[in-house]
Write a protein that holds these residues in place. Structure first.
Motif, PDB file in Angstrom:
ATOM      1  N   ASN A 153      37.905  37.684  38.631  1.00  0.00           N
ATOM      2  CA  ASN A 153      38.976  38.136  37.804  1.00  0.00           C
ATOM      3  C   ASN A 153      39.933  39.150  38.584  1.00  0.00           C
ATOM      4  O   ASN A 153      39.739  39.628  40.062  1.00  0.00           O
ATOM      5  CB  ASN A 153      38.689  38.926  36.746  1.00  0.00           C
ATOM      6  CG  ASN A 153      37.615  40.292  37.123  1.00  0.00           C
ATOM      7  OD1 ASN A 153      37.135  39.970  38.009  1.00  0.00           O
ATOM      8  ND2 ASN A 153      38.090  41.290  36.412  1.00  0.00           N
ATOM      9  N   VAL A 203      42.570  42.032  38.799  1.00  0.00           N
ATOM     10  CA  VAL A 203      42.821  43.353  37.935  1.00  0.00           C
ATOM     11  C   VAL A 203      44.001  43.969  38.975  1.00  0.00           C
ATOM     12  O   VAL A 203      44.954  44.806  38.178  1.00  0.00           O
ATOM     13  CB  VAL A 203      41.637  44.535  37.923  1.00  0.00           C
ATOM     14  CG1 VAL A 203      41.945  45.261  36.783  1.00  0.00           C
ATOM     15  CG2 VAL A 203      40.500  43.257  37.359  1.00  0.00           C
ATOM     16  N   GLU A 221      43.351  33.114  37.755  1.00  0.00           N
ATOM     17  CA  GLU A 221      44.386  33.441  36.722  1.00  0.00           C
ATOM     18  C   GLU A 221      45.704  33.458  37.113  1.00  0.00           C
ATOM     19  O   GLU A 221      46.541  33.081  36.481  1.00  0.00           O
ATOM     20  CB  GLU A 221      44.080  35.074  36.060  1.00  0.00           C
ATOM     21  CG  GLU A 221      42.758  35.366  35.501  1.00  0.00           C
ATOM     22  CD  GLU A 221      42.386  36.982  35.583  1.00  0.00           C
ATOM     23  OE1 GLU A 221      43.126  37.481  34.477  1.00  0.00           O
ATOM     24  OE2 GLU A 221      41.948  37.408  36.208  1.00  0.00           O
ATOM     25  N   THR A 259      46.446  41.004  35.703  1.00  0.00           N
ATOM     26  CA  THR A 259      46.504  41.247  34.478  1.00  0.00           C
ATOM     27  C   THR A 259      47.466  42.259  33.964  1.00  0.00           C
ATOM     28  O   THR A 259      47.616  43.362  34.632  1.00  0.00           O
ATOM     29  CB  THR A 259      44.945  41.746  33.690  1.00  0.00           C
ATOM     30  OG1 THR A 259      44.964  41.805  32.447  1.00  0.00           O
ATOM     31  CG2 THR A 259      44.533  42.801  34.638  1.00  0.00           C
ATOM     32  N   ASP A 314      47.373  43.471  30.821  1.00  0.00           N
ATOM     33  CA  ASP A 314      46.895  44.524  29.678  1.00  0.00           C
ATOM     34  C   ASP A 314      45.207  44.790  29.903  1.00  0.00           C
ATOM     35  O   ASP A 314      44.803  45.473  28.879  1.00  0.00           O
ATOM     36  CB  ASP A 314      47.024  43.778  28.446  1.00  0.00           C
ATOM     37  CG  ASP A 314      46.441  42.521  28.358  1.00  0.00           C
ATOM     38  OD1 ASP A 314      45.691  41.939  29.222  1.00  0.00           O
ATOM     39  OD2 ASP A 314      46.772  41.685  27.151  1.00  0.00           O
ATOM     40  N   GLU A 353      43.139  42.475  30.010  1.00  0.00           N
ATOM     41  CA  GLU A 353      42.177  41.580  29.473  1.00  0.00           C
ATOM     42  C   GLU A 353      42.552  40.237  30.681  1.00  0.00           C
ATOM     43  O   GLU A 353      43.473  40.284  31.525  1.00  0.00           O
ATOM     44  CB  GLU A 353      42.476  41.060  28.298  1.00  0.00           C
ATOM     45  CG  GLU A 353      42.356  42.245  27.161  1.00  0.00           C
ATOM     46  CD  GLU A 353      40.814  42.490  27.180  1.00  0.00           C
ATOM     47  OE1 GLU A 353      40.073  41.840  27.650  1.00  0.00           O
ATOM     48  OE2 GLU A 353      40.602  43.584  27.040  1.00  0.00           O
ATOM     49  N   MET A 354      41.487  39.418  30.674  1.00  0.00           N
ATOM     50  CA  MET A 354      41.528  38.105  31.477  1.00  0.00           C
ATOM     51  C   MET A 354      42.808  37.190  30.922  1.00  0.00           C
ATOM     52  O   MET A 354      42.752  36.834  29.956  1.00  0.00           O
ATOM     53  CB  MET A 354      40.274  37.691  31.797  1.00  0.00           C
ATOM     54  CG  MET A 354      39.280  38.565  32.543  1.00  0.00           C
ATOM     55  SD  MET A 354      37.606  37.581  32.547  1.00  0.00           S
ATOM     56  CE  MET A 354      37.824  35.956  33.017  1.00  0.00           C
ATOM     57  N   ASN A 355      43.353  36.674  32.029  1.00  0.00           N
ATOM     58  CA  ASN A 355      44.374  35.642  31.609  1.00  0.00           C
ATOM     59  C   ASN A 355      43.615  34.213  31.841  1.00  0.00           C
ATOM     60  O   ASN A 355      42.321  34.139  32.338  1.00  0.00           O
ATOM     61  CB  ASN A 355      45.678  35.513  32.799  1.00  0.00           C
ATOM     62  CG  ASN A 355      46.231  36.832  32.544  1.00  0.00           C
ATOM     63  OD1 ASN A 355      46.799  37.110  31.637  1.00  0.00           O
ATOM     64  ND2 ASN A 355      46.455  37.466  33.639  1.00  0.00           N
ATOM     65  N   TRP A 399      41.025  48.799  36.002  1.00  0.00           N
ATOM     66  CA  TRP A 399      42.218  48.747  35.207  1.00  0.00           C
ATOM     67  C   TRP A 399      42.525  50.308  34.666  1.00  0.00           C
ATOM     68  O   TRP A 399      41.457  50.946  34.489  1.00  0.00           O
ATOM     69  CB  TRP A 399      41.907  47.993  33.605  1.00  0.00           C
ATOM     70  CG  TRP A 399      43.165  48.222  32.697  1.00  0.00           C
ATOM     71  CD1 TRP A 399      43.035  48.982  31.774  1.00  0.00           C
ATOM     72  CD2 TRP A 399      44.392  47.685  33.073  1.00  0.00           C
ATOM     73  NE1 TRP A 399      44.468  48.697  31.151  1.00  0.00           N
ATOM     74  CE2 TRP A 399      45.066  47.838  31.954  1.00  0.00           C
ATOM     75  CE3 TRP A 399      45.122  46.658  33.964  1.00  0.00           C
ATOM     76  CZ2 TRP A 399      46.557  47.552  31.701  1.00  0.00           C
ATOM     77  CZ3 TRP A 399      46.244  46.443  33.795  1.00  0.00           C
ATOM     78  CH2 TRP A 399      47.070  46.928  32.628  1.00  0.00           C
ATOM     79  N   SER A 433      46.553  49.108  39.653  1.00  0.00           N
ATOM     80  CA  SER A 433      46.806  48.212  38.640  1.00  0.00           C
ATOM     81  C   SER A 433      48.234  48.192  37.795  1.00  0.00           C
ATOM     82  O   SER A 433      49.022  48.960  38.272  1.00  0.00           O
ATOM     83  CB  SER A 433      45.765  48.553  37.571  1.00  0.00           C
ATOM     84  OG  SER A 433      45.925  49.681  36.931  1.00  0.00           O
ATOM     85  N   ARG A 491      37.006  46.991  31.668  1.00  0.00           N
ATOM     86  CA  ARG A 491      37.929  46.458  31.994  1.00  0.00           C
ATOM     87  C   ARG A 491      38.410  47.071  33.302  1.00  0.00           C
ATOM     88  O   ARG A 491      37.934  48.190  33.948  1.00  0.00           O
ATOM     89  CB  ARG A 491      39.340  46.748  31.366  1.00  0.00           C
ATOM     90  CG  ARG A 491      39.165  46.037  29.835  1.00  0.00           C
ATOM     91  CD  ARG A 491      40.484  46.103  29.280  1.00  0.00           C
ATOM     92  NE  ARG A 491      40.627  47.441  28.788  1.00  0.00           N
ATOM     93  CZ  ARG A 491      41.954  47.757  28.365  1.00  0.00           C
ATOM     94  NH1 ARG A 491      42.971  46.779  27.899  1.00  0.00           N
ATOM     95  NH2 ARG A 491      42.366  49.011  28.060  1.00  0.00           N
TER      96      ARG A 491
END
Length: 624
Positions: free
Chosen positions: A462, A464, A538, A542, A544, A546-548, A574, A579, A624
């Motif tokens: 992910n 971040v 992704e 990100t 927000d 959360e994962m795209n 996050w 970030s 996160r």
């Protein structure tokens, strides 16, 4: 993942007998050498300038490293290393028997012959000493093992120097020294008998007995390695250049600048040796049990800073009628600053030298390792001789004071290491990664052993923050080729790291088709060459936490080069400064806890974007 301390190696048969053997060898070297020097200065009847004989001792001990290191490198590859160590230790008993006779009969020539032979013993032992460790230790034990060896070596040097002084203070010094050197040699041989078998790496090697042509060939082999290895050899030798200057000048510095007696010399040597031992032991903790060459620039920086501070804090000590002993010196506040500077030199010297030795061992082919270490020993000896010449020129010809000599060495250290780090930017890159992961974040690793030690694999994670690649690259032992958005790749400062690490910039198909296609070509090439490639499916950071959704680039990669896929997840980034959290701040969540988790490999046929996103999501969890 928690690991036992490096000291657990001292409970293993594959390391403890070797450690005791090499420690006793260093201890005996220094008992004999220091006893001989003290005998020349205070005990023996000698006509003429005694300092000439002292300098001759230094020459006789270092000369065998020029003459026999190349031969030792060949021996270390042709013969079983455990058997070779035992043969060398039997030779040490014979040599010390000759030295003992010299002391018992006050026969200076016999003592000098034994000193030359002990130098030969050490020259023969060096390559096998450092080349046996990669065979006996696991990859994640190599830094800790080297740290223990360097710690043991410097403490043995200190103990041998102090022990010699104590024994030579006796009126019956000769039988005491004779019994000690022979007894330690016997103990060293007995310890060597428990060293496990370490097979020869190149038993078919034909020995070249021409020491001059082979020495030149060995140097060419060592300096002809990859830039990282060859410049590590240069950096290693530079450390001994610097160390030889400090160690050689300590007696005169204690006498002329601290107005101290012999106990002050011992105090300074003790502080310096303890510093080296402390720095060597800390290397494993700071490097996360892997060969972390990012510590080398850190060590170099400390050597310069504490060298400058030693120059700055020198001078101004009150001179008494009688020389100060160590307790009197400690009564001056300024002396504590001097000792702190010397301790700092030792600690940062440990940070500098241990990773260099580990890198040379880990990145050299097994069938060349002993000869490469022999090349390192030849160059070490050369640099130590040059250091003596430089010291004579600067002190006697240029009329510099000893603190001014320390100032010059500290400034030279900047120049030499700037050259090394410019030729091999990997040192600087790894330092920046190490600094980031040990300053703004506390990074925990879980299940990274699932990443293969060899062969190609695709890592998916992910996305971040802007520093995801740095944190992953600092955690995984193998080099990783990161695929990243080209605008992140071009960020100032970070671009240097990304370029040095062989990162792959990528753009969207509709954004820049040329960058897009070139990226997939380079990914395929890296994977075909057996490298690790990491992508962030992704395609963007990100916004927000959360994962795209994972995009289809991973499918194209696996269609061209089918390789195992390792899902990974970053937790806790996050909200950090790097970030895109709108509520972030520079000091918000600084020194925050970050976790990198790896999952079980995913087969190619199951590695769809949806499946991988699910796996990474499970690994990340709710953090996160």
């Amino acid at each position: 993942m928690s690991h036992p301390s490096q000291f657990t190696l001292l409970r293993t048969r594959r390391f403890l007998p070797f450690f005791i053997t090499q420690l006793l060898g260093a201890f005996n070297d220094n008992i004999f050498k220091q006893s001989l020097i003290l005998a020349i200065l205070y005990k023996l009847t000698i006509d003429g300038d005694r300092s000439i004989w002292v300098n001759l001792c230094a020459l006789l001990f270092i000369l065998p490293f020029f003459l026999f290191s190349a031969l030792a490198g060949q021996f270390g590859e042709k013969f079983n290393k455990d058997a070779l160590i035992r043969a060398i230790k039997i030779g040490e008993i014979v040599i010390m028997a000759v030295g003992a006779m010299g002391f018992l009969f006050n026969h200076l020539e016999l003592m000098l012959l034994a000193l030359f032979a002990m130098g030969t013993h050490s020259a023969l032992f060096g390559p096998v000493k450092y080349s046996i460790m990669p065979q006996a230790l696991h990859d994640d034990e190599l830094v800790g093992g080297n740290g223990l060896v360097e710690m043991g070596t410097f403490l043995a040097i200190l103990a041998g120097t102090i022990g010699a002084g104590i024994m030579m203070s006796s009126t019956h010094y000769a039988p005491i020294v004779a019994a000690a050197i022979v007894g330690v040699a016997v103990l060293g041989y007995l310890a060597s008998r428990s060293i496990p078998r370490a097979a020869a790496s190149t038993p078919e090697l034909r020995l070249n007995w021409n020491i001059f042509s082979e020495s030149w060939a060995t140097l060419r082999l060592g300096l002809g390695q990859t830039p990282a290895v060859s410049r590590s050899i240069v950096g290693n030798s530079w450390f001994w250049f610097v160390g030889a200057i400090y160690l050689t000048q300590i007696p005169a510095y204690a006498k002329e600048w601290l107005y101290g007696d012999e106990t002050v010399v011992t105090l300074i040597l003790t502080v310096f040796s303890v510093g080296i031992a402390l720095g060597s032991m800390l290397c494993e903790k700071l490097s996360g049990r892997k060969v972390e060459i990012g510590l080398v620039p850190f060590g170099s920086f400390g050597l310069t800073v504490f060298g400058l501070l030693l120059w700055w804090h020198s001078g101004g000590f009150p001179q008494n009628v009688q020389a100060n002993d160590w307790l009197a010196v400690l009564g001056y506040g300024q002396a504590w600053w001097v000792l702190f500077d010397i301790l700092g030199l030792g600690v940062f010297g440990g940070f500098y030298i241990v990773p260099l030795y580990a890198l040379i061992q880990s990145r050299t082919a097994e069938n060349e390792r002993a000869r490469v270490i022999a090349a390192n020993n030849i160059l070490n000896a050369l640099f130590m001789v040059v250091s003596a010449i430089v010291s004579i020129l600067l002190l006697s010809v240029a009329k510099l004071s000893i603190p001014e000599l320390f100032l010059v060495v500290s400034l030279l250290n900047i120049a030499v290491n700037t050259y090394i780090f410019r030729i091999v930017p990997e040192f600087t890159m790894r330092f920046m990664i190490w600094l980031l992961s040990h300053s703004m974040y506390r990074v925990e690793h879980r299940n990274l052993q699932l990443i293969p030690d060899e062969g190609a694999a695709l890592l998916v994670c992910n996305h971040v923050s802007f520093v995801d690649a740095l944190l992953i690259g600092g955690a995984v032992r193998r080099p990783i080729r990161f695929v990243m958005y080209y605008k992140i790749y071009r960020l100032p400062v970070l671009n240097f790291i990304f370029r040095t690490a062989g990162a792959i910039p990528i753009a969207g198909r509709n954004e820049d088709i040329q960058i897009y296609e070139k990226a997939f070509t380079r990914i395929a090439q890296y994977l075909k060459e057996g490298e690790l490639v990491c992508i962030f499916p992704e395609g963007k950071l990100t916004a927000d936490g959360e994962m795209n959704d994972f995009r289809g680039g991973v499918t194209r990669i696996l269609e061209e080069t089918p390789v195992p896929v390792i899902p990974m997840a970053l937790q806790g980034l996050w909200g950090s400064f790097f970030s895109r959290d709108p509520n972030k701040g520079f000091f918000h969540r600084i020194w925050s806890h970050v976790t990198l988790v790896a999952g079980e490999p995913v087969a190619v046929e199951a590695a769809t974007p949806a499946q991988l996103q699910e796996r990474v999501g499970v690994l990340r969890g709710s953090v996160r």
